[in-house]
Design a protein around this motif. Sequence first.
Motif: not given
Length: 294
Positions: A23-24, A47-49, A51-53, A55-56, A69, A267
Amino acid sequence: MRTNRIVAASAALILAAAGLTACGDDSASTGAAGDAVTVKIGTTDADQKAWTAFAEKAKEEGINLDIVKFSEYPPVNPALDEGQIEISKFQTINYQAQYNASAGKDLRIVGSGEINILGLYWKDHTSLDGIEGEEVAIPNDPSNQGRAINVLVQAGLVTLKDGAPTLTPTPADIDAAASKVSVVPVDAAQTSSAYHEGRPAVINNNFLDRAGIDPQSSVAADDPNSELAEPYINVFTVRAGDIDNATYEKIVEIWQSDEVTKALEEDSNGTAIQVKRTKEELNEILDNLTKDYS
């Protein structure tokens, strides 16, 4: 974490078995400092929060994370070894040591992440008062079993026999006469059932939420700063030749940032604690454990 005996397979079989998807954005973006670096990183927790933070924050720092994944643990290390990914973040030092020993590999640690505190839970109790003489349910898989016993050791409930392995004890290593409680190994998924039946139980974090158990309600827990907890630090893993890669070291630094730490706490309901250890210290722990499993 579930322990599996891992056998290296061909890259094609690894990808098929993992059922992985990337993804990405694969194309590198351009930041103020120039072209961003794209790094392919493997995990089972995408899918955890956190990992979103992650990547950002990495993108802000000029690193484009191509997150791969995996649906289960066993294929990740072979995928890294075969070059399908460049770095991974999914395993504890203990799990990596078992892989290196069983597969005859030398994957290394480039940095540390968090440690998930393991707790002893006892329904309708807020302390250890009255627990003497009780049977405590613990996970029966080899990795979690040893750690669960050490939770009881740290709580002063269990005493190990002289000469017992410090980091990987089994029920046979417990000195029953000198201990305040006995242990009953059960499938990890059944520890929460034991809790709801009124028995004290050491329960893995991933079973707490689904069982409706407040992670903050433990009557005892392991100390993340204890030597006994060191094998259970989650780590960033690379091939040996990449141990001094500056980009990978930067990725570790980003994981330890305030933004990622806050998301990680959400999380885990506060049961994940960031650990900052040098890669030299981490690899020393890894090598000692690998020797034990060889």
